[in-house]
Enzyme design. Structure first.
Site, PDB file in Angstrom:
ATOM      1  N   GLY A   7       0.954  -1.275  -0.041  1.00 56.71           N
ATOM      2  CA  GLY A   7      -0.122  -0.220   0.016  1.00 56.71           C
ATOM      3  C   GLY A   7       0.727   1.174   0.138  1.00 56.71           C
ATOM      4  N   GLY A  21       2.555   3.750   1.667  1.00 59.28           N
ATOM      5  CA  GLY A  21       3.169   3.987   2.734  1.00 59.28           C
ATOM      6  C   GLY A  21       3.710   5.417   3.036  1.00 59.28           C
ATOM      7  CE  LYS A  67       7.639   8.144  -4.358  1.00 57.12           C
ATOM      8  NZ  LYS A  67       8.325   7.614  -5.502  1.00 57.12           N
ATOM      9  CG  ASP A  90      10.281   8.675   7.746  1.00 57.78           C
ATOM     10  OD1 ASP A  90       9.726   8.162   6.426  1.00 57.78           O
ATOM     11  OD2 ASP A  90      11.431   9.025   7.993  1.00 57.78           O
ATOM     12  NE  ARG A 129       1.207   1.423  -6.702  1.00 62.00           N
ATOM     13  CZ  ARG A 129       2.289   2.149  -6.919  1.00 62.00           C
ATOM     14  NH1 ARG A 129       3.175   1.746  -7.146  1.00 62.00           N
ATOM     15  NH2 ARG A 129       2.214   3.353  -6.527  1.00 62.00           N
ATOM     16  CG  ASP A 162       5.309  -3.184  -5.046  1.00 64.62           C
ATOM     17  OD1 ASP A 162       5.834  -4.372  -5.241  1.00 64.62           O
ATOM     18  OD2 ASP A 162       5.924  -2.111  -4.524  1.00 64.62           O
TER      19      ASP A 162
END
Length: 490
Positions: free
Chosen positions: A87, A89, A110, A122, A180, A249
């Protein structure tokens, strides 16, 4: 905040497709760059984007009216090992807009903070990976390779801890979609056949509407994705691009290059070339990319089996027939591309061998891939330019043999040298985002100097247009400049 015309279809899908999450608020954002041309395509005012309100938008500080921020769910095979939940992140999809050509485009941040899919990460991005993706994705677009695009980049004002503390940054990425192969795998791994069907129907409606008219829509969908990927990988190979991490992915079903992590471009031609620091066994080496793309597509086909036929054996047979179309499509696209790179009018008997022998000679002599083809166009007239080709070879006699075979083949077409050269120069770039140039830009920017970034942006915006002022950007790295490994941004 100005009103943006979002039209969000993915956020209307069932809740299990994503998590709703807002971006982290940047401490003290400052603008690095705005892509004015792309902004115009999307219907954004570049001046607004470059202003205070635009900075709030591109840094994630303010959510524009109509935006519905989500992090999408997906799974994936990473270096051949399946991970059932990955996913977004460190990325947040703000929403979708319709551009001036009527195309639906995702707008994504992003490096915008943690999401429910961050695991132990993080969710942030360091400046270096943001600049790399900005430069390389825009270079790929200018080279004519389908790709996600970079709309803007900004500093967050905070630090990101990697091997050391680095400036934090956010990239605004634009894509046909962020769906994806791994998105399909997410639902298939949970035996959620209804989720696979909903996703497939969404992809057909968004990307391949002609498949809806076919007798077997899901077979037509698989065929369309296979064809798009075969063409995309051929385009990568023609410009010497190495993705570096072709996990499922990281394969877009829209046929775009996505996720520029440890990507790089060939210097010396060698199919075994690997730059990615995490690719220890060469799985994603330059020459392996067509094979790996087909492997990834086979994983997609597995997820679609319940939609292809009620009988499993019949579904597998259908998938195998469609997957078998990849190699012929790739070979045709790559072969025709090589013919254009060599300045030939059309494909004839013996051309496959001509290309094979030329590439083999380049590999033996560690010839720079980009520089060879660019100089070859000057060598249409033998003197004095052929010497600049010969000097690229360790053994100049091999250059003589390659040039002789090439000229003999050119003679069969009977075209004027000027037409040959102009055609070659239109497909063989003078400039690529060479690895050592990218690294130099990153090092300067980390010290607060963005002038090298701006100059490289200018160079790469017109890759086929050689300019005297930028002649140094054509040359390969010296031994002390050579980049031997590239790294992911996480």
């Amino acid at each position: 905040m100005t009103t943006l015309d979002f039209d969000n279809t993915y956020a209307r899908l069932p809740d299990r497709f994503f998590a709703r999450v807002d971006p982290a608020i940047a401490d003290a954002p400052t603008l690095i760059a705005v892509n004015g041309d792309l902004a115009g395509e999307l219907g954004f005012d570049p001046g607004w984007l470059a202003g205070a309100e635009g900075l709030d938008f591109v840094s994630g500080r303010v959510i524009a009216s109509g935006s519905e921020p989500i992090a999408t769910a997906y799974a994936g095979h990473q270096f051949g090992n399946f991970v059932p939940q990955l996913g977004d992140g460190r990325a947040i999809l703000l929403g979708e807009i319709i551009d001036r050509q009527g195309r639906r485009r995702d707008i994504q941040l992003k490096g915008s903070g943690r999401t429910p899919f961050s695991r132990r990460g993080d969710g942030l991005a360091a400046l270096g990976p943001v600049l790399r993706e900005y430069l390389v994705s825009e270079a790929m677009a200018a080279l004519g390779v389908p790709t996600t695009r970079s709309l803007a980049a900004s500093l967050t004002g905070g630090k990101v801890q990697r091997e050391r503390a680095l400036p934090g940054a956010v990239l605004v990425r634009v894509a046909a979609s962020h769906i994806r192969v791994g998105t399909f795998q997410f639902f298939a791994a949970r035996q959620d056949n209804e989720g696979v069907r909903i996703l497939a129907d969404h992809v057909i409606a968004r990307h391949y509407p002609e498949a809806a008219e076919a007798d077997q829509p899901y077979r037509a969908l698989l065929r369309a994705i296979v064809a798009a990927q075969a063409d995309l990988i051929a385009r990568w190979m023609l410009v010497g691009f190495i993705h570096g991490v072709m996990n499922t992915d990281n394969m877009s079903i829209a046929g775009e290059t996505i996720d520029y992590g440890p990507c790089a471009f060939l210097d010396a031609y060698d199919p075994a070339t690997v730059f990615s620091s995490i690719d220890q066994h060469g799985r994603y080496a330059f020459g392996n990319q067509p094979r790996i793309a087909l492997w990834d597509l086979a994983r997609l086909a597995e997820t679609l089996l319940p939609l292809l036929a009620d009988d499993t054996d019949e579904a597998i047979a259908i998938a195998e027939v469609v997957l078998a179309e990849f190699q012929p499509i790739f070979e045709k696209a790559h072969g025709e591309g090589m013919i254009r790179k060599l300045g030939l009018l059309d494909r004839r008997d013996g051309d496959v061998e001509l290309v094979r022998d030329m590439l083999a000679a380049m590999q033996r002599n560690r010839v720079d891939f980009t520089l060879f083809f660019r100089r070859l166009s000057d060598a249409v007239e033998p003197a004095p330019h052929e010497e600049r080709v010969r000097e690229l070879f360790i053994d100049p006699t091999e250059a003589d043999q390659a040039l002789g075979a090439w000229r003999a083949r050119l003679a069969q077409d009977g075209r004027a040298s000027g037409a040959i050269k102009s055609g070659m120069d239109s497909v063989n770039p003078a400039y690529i985002p060479r690895n050592h140039r990218i690294e130099a830009v990153i090092q300067a920017a980390e010290q607060g100097d963005f002038a090298p970034f701006e100059e490289l942006r200018e160079v790469l915006a017109r890759p086929f247009d050689a300019r005297v002022a930028f002649a140094a950007y054509e040359t390969p790295p010296g031994e002390h400049e050579r980049v031997r490994a590239t790294f992911c941004g996480t």
